[in-house]
Design an enzyme around this catalytic site. Sequence first.
Site, PDB file in Angstrom:
ATOM      1  N   PRO A 116      67.063  46.486  65.092  1.00 31.09           N
ATOM      2  CA  PRO A 116      68.299  46.075  65.770  1.00 31.09           C
ATOM      3  C   PRO A 116      69.581  46.757  65.302  1.00 31.09           C
ATOM      4  O   PRO A 116      70.489  46.116  64.760  1.00 31.09           O
ATOM      5  CB  PRO A 116      68.334  44.570  65.522  1.00 31.09           C
ATOM      6  CG  PRO A 116      67.659  44.406  64.208  1.00 31.09           C
ATOM      7  CD  PRO A 116      66.562  45.444  64.202  1.00 31.09           C
ATOM      8  N   CYS A 117      69.696  48.042  65.570  1.00 31.85           N
ATOM      9  CA  CYS A 117      70.909  48.770  65.205  1.00 31.85           C
ATOM     10  C   CYS A 117      72.120  48.293  66.006  1.00 31.85           C
ATOM     11  O   CYS A 117      73.260  48.516  65.590  1.00 31.85           O
ATOM     12  CB  CYS A 117      70.704  50.271  65.353  1.00 31.85           C
ATOM     13  SG  CYS A 117      70.129  50.795  66.965  1.00 31.85           S
ATOM     14  N   HIS A 118      71.882  47.594  67.118  1.00 31.56           N
ATOM     15  CA  HIS A 118      73.000  47.062  67.900  1.00 31.56           C
ATOM     16  C   HIS A 118      73.759  45.981  67.138  1.00 31.56           C
ATOM     17  O   HIS A 118      74.885  45.652  67.492  1.00 31.56           O
ATOM     18  CB  HIS A 118      72.512  46.514  69.255  1.00 31.56           C
ATOM     19  CG  HIS A 118      71.537  45.392  69.150  1.00 31.56           C
ATOM     20  ND1 HIS A 118      70.182  45.604  68.937  1.00 31.56           N
ATOM     21  CD2 HIS A 118      71.706  44.049  69.227  1.00 31.56           C
ATOM     22  CE1 HIS A 118      69.576  44.428  68.892  1.00 31.56           C
ATOM     23  NE2 HIS A 118      70.468  43.469  69.064  1.00 31.56           N
TER      24      HIS A 118
END
Length: 154
Positions: A122-124
Amino acid sequence: MNYFLEVESPIGPLLLTCNDEGLTSLHMGGGNPPTGATRGHAILDKARRQLDEYFAGKRRDFDLPLAAEGTPFQRKVWKALCTIPFAATASYGEVARKVGQPQASRAVGGANNRNPIGIIVPCHRVIGADGSLTGYGGGIKRKQWLLEHERGAS
């Protein structure tokens, strides 16, 4: 051997790829399958089911074998991203501290930018220190949608 699967989602088409060990990429906006890749694999079917559950608000964490290629530092950052809780965010500096390199927030940003398995890794959930939505490989609109989706599903 490499495999691929195209998946529709609320944020547009996704192209998933894997090898026999695990998921290797998730491309937002679709794309062309890797040359010589074969359609379908059990890992990709499991990823599609889990993504469907995530987008339906029924899944918070992914349970998939991952096989992304990257430097040891990149893989360390990607592993740290997976510890950011659903619907939460962390700054680049916070992730740098998690990987034991508090002065490396720019390097963390570079590793975050090269994350080949967005959403699942989850780089968001990584934002600027001031709370701003900073760059995202899938585009800021998708990043905003994912964060709002998680807040609404929590």
